[in-house]
Design an enzyme around this catalytic site. Structure first.
Site, PDB file in Angstrom:
ATOM      1  N   GLU A 114      -8.395  -1.994  -4.345  1.00  0.00           N
ATOM      2  CA  GLU A 114      -8.241  -2.937  -5.464  1.00  0.00           C
ATOM      3  C   GLU A 114      -9.322  -4.003  -5.299  1.00  0.00           C
ATOM      4  OE1 GLU A 114      -4.765  -5.388  -5.537  1.00  0.00           O
ATOM      5  OE2 GLU A 114      -4.822  -5.625  -7.703  1.00  0.00           O
ATOM      6  N   ALA A 125      -5.152 -13.494  -6.457  1.00  0.00           N
ATOM      7  CA  ALA A 125      -5.211 -14.023  -5.088  1.00  0.00           C
ATOM      8  C   ALA A 125      -6.380 -13.447  -4.295  1.00  0.00           C
ATOM      9  CB  ALA A 125      -3.898 -13.728  -4.385  1.00  0.00           C
ATOM     10  N   ASN A 202      -0.380  -8.636 -15.415  1.00  0.00           N
ATOM     11  CA  ASN A 202      -0.847  -9.557 -14.387  1.00  0.00           C
ATOM     12  C   ASN A 202      -2.355  -9.461 -14.202  1.00  0.00           C
ATOM     13  OD1 ASN A 202       2.160  -8.572 -13.080  1.00  0.00           O
ATOM     14  ND2 ASN A 202       1.765 -10.741 -13.398  1.00  0.00           N
ATOM     15  N   ASP A 232       9.407  -7.011  -9.884  1.00  0.00           N
ATOM     16  CA  ASP A 232      10.084  -7.717  -8.789  1.00  0.00           C
ATOM     17  C   ASP A 232      10.860  -8.936  -9.273  1.00  0.00           C
ATOM     18  OD1 ASP A 232       7.951  -9.297  -9.504  1.00  0.00           O
ATOM     19  OD2 ASP A 232       7.283  -9.711  -7.459  1.00  0.00           O
ATOM     20  N   ASP A 258       3.585  -3.580  -5.307  1.00  0.00           N
ATOM     21  CA  ASP A 258       2.591  -4.582  -4.915  1.00  0.00           C
ATOM     22  C   ASP A 258       3.074  -5.315  -3.660  1.00  0.00           C
ATOM     23  OD1 ASP A 258       0.118  -5.846  -5.112  1.00  0.00           O
ATOM     24  OD2 ASP A 258       0.818  -7.417  -6.453  1.00  0.00           O
ATOM     25  N   LEU A 292       0.594 -16.528  -7.116  1.00  0.00           N
ATOM     26  CA  LEU A 292       1.290 -15.331  -6.641  1.00  0.00           C
ATOM     27  C   LEU A 292       0.318 -14.483  -5.829  1.00  0.00           C
ATOM     28  CD1 LEU A 292       3.433 -13.945  -9.603  1.00  0.00           C
ATOM     29  CD2 LEU A 292       4.250 -14.547  -7.317  1.00  0.00           C
ATOM     30  N   GLY A 294       0.888 -10.989  -4.330  1.00  0.00           N
ATOM     31  CA  GLY A 294       1.645  -9.783  -4.011  1.00  0.00           C
ATOM     32  C   GLY A 294       3.126 -10.078  -4.049  1.00  0.00           C
TER      33      GLY A 294
HETATM   34 ZN    ZN Z   1      -3.952  -7.299  -8.202  1.00  0.00          ZN
END
Ligand code: ZN
Length: 374
Positions: A114, A125, A202, A232, A258, A292, A294
């Site tokens: 990723e 992040a 996201n 989540d 994730d 955030l 993960g």
């Molecule tokens: Zn990501």
């Protein structure tokens, strides 16, 4: 590889020498599944870490993460490396190459890279100083045969189409994400061979009705892609989960966790996503700035959340973590329990709590507080 006969649950499954068979071997051990759902082992395409281990900085911990994931019903996964210096990717390739199944672990099916070809406008992040533009030299040595199953990149980066085409030729699935791509850029990327979108909603542009982009293209079915979705309870609201499910259906949604190093750690734990220091809070895994980083929820949590948010049939919810990810990866002996499939099975309560995970015909079981309510 073991023999096992799973009986009394939502379906009977015979496993002979680690594979699903049409009849049990004589004298095969029996696993009583009365009152339980019997489903193919779950497949998680985005796992950054677990149990305190971060796979970007310590890919040699793949085995520890793999052992942890079975608690969540996961029997196969893609160890995920976020944006990092080039060495991190080659190290991860070495690590997955030396992994061996111990009979009690989820199987890594290949790496998910990723990054680092992501939009600096949507880094999430990820460390922006390691982001790179899309270029073929950057993906030297990346292929399915060399352990890379999936790459997330931003299609609007100059040179992305050439990189997508090259990765596809090498058997790597290309997923679009961390992006502000327009509709035109999204279409061009899919034409070049991209077939998925990473964590829908996201780290991408919002749904703008006069300026549609990646998100609109996915939801409208303008492009034929399978979309990763984090359920989540923190990354995506229930209404947005329901919208995606209604628009795309179980065949086009892949539930991902994730999960990162905080999975399995207690509330308040401090850990890392790559080099980023984070804390496990009641509102998810956050860095010092509140971003955030993960998730700390296993894939089983996502199943329950997705069902609650959508009211979908259990079979459809399970498909998003079994048959749909297997199909996206082009793997035909996982994600179902037909004859010849890998004997990886998960047994769940009707409320989708994991009771047993079976790896290659061998039950790996435990007893958790949630299961006391059985
Ligand atoms: Zn990501």
């Amino acid at each position: 590889m073991a023999d096992l006969h799973i009986v009394g649950g939502s379906r009977d499954v015979a496993i002979v020498a680690g594979r699903v068979a049409d009849a049990p071997a004589s004298g095969s051990p029996v696993l009583d599944a009365r009152g339980l759902l019997v489903a193919p082992g779950l497949i998680d395409l985005q796992v950054n870490g677990a149990a305190g281990h971060d796979l970007t900085t310590c890919p040699e911990r793949i085995a520890d993460v793999a052992r942890h994931l079975v608690r969540h019903g996961v029997t196969a996964f893609l160890p995920t490396v976020i944006t990092a210096p080039p060495d991190a990717y080659t190290q991860a390739q070495r690590a997955i190459g030396s992994w061996r199944q111990d009979g009690a672990s989820a199987t890594p099916l290949g790496l998910h890279f990723e990054g680092p070809m992501l939009s600096p406008r949507r880094p999430g992040a990820h460390p922006v100083w390691h982001l790179r533009s899309a270029a073929v030299p950057l993906i030297e040595g990346w292929s399915r045969a060399a352990g890379v199953a999936l790459v997330t990149l931003a299609p609007e980066l100059p040179g992305a189409a050439v990189v997508i085409d090259e990765l596809r030729r090498r058997g790597v699935i290309v997923s679009l994400g961390h992006s502000e791509a327009s509709l035109v850029e999204t279409r061009a990327a899919v034409d070049a061979g991209a077939s998925a979108i990473t964590h829908l909603y996201n780290a991408m542009g919002a749904l703008e009705h006069r300026r549609p982009g990646l998100l609109a293209a996915a939801l409208a079915g303008t492009v034929d892609v399978t979309c990763g979705l984090i359920a989540d309870g923190v990354h995506v609201s229930d209404a947005a989960l329901a919208l995606a499910f209604r628009a795309l259906g179980a065949d086009r949604i892949v539930l991902v966790s994730d999960a990162m190093a905080a999975l399995g750690l207690p509330l308040g734990a401090r850990t890392f996503l790559g080099q980023l220091a984070v804390t496990l809070t009641v509102d998810g895994v956050r860095d010092a700035g509140g971003r955030l980083a993960g998730s700390a929820a296993g894939l089983d949590v996502g199943l329950r959340r997705l069902r609650e948010a959508t009211g979908a049939l259990v079979g459809d919810v399970l498909a998003t973590a079994t048959s749909t990810p297997a199909r996206l990866l082009g793997i035909d002996d996982r994600g179902h329990l037909g004859v010849g499939a890998v004997g990886d099975v998960v047994l769940l309560t009707p409320g989708l709590d994991v009771v047993h995970t079976v790896i290659g015909g061998r039950p790996v079981s435990w007893f958790s507080a949630r299961q006391l309510s059985l």
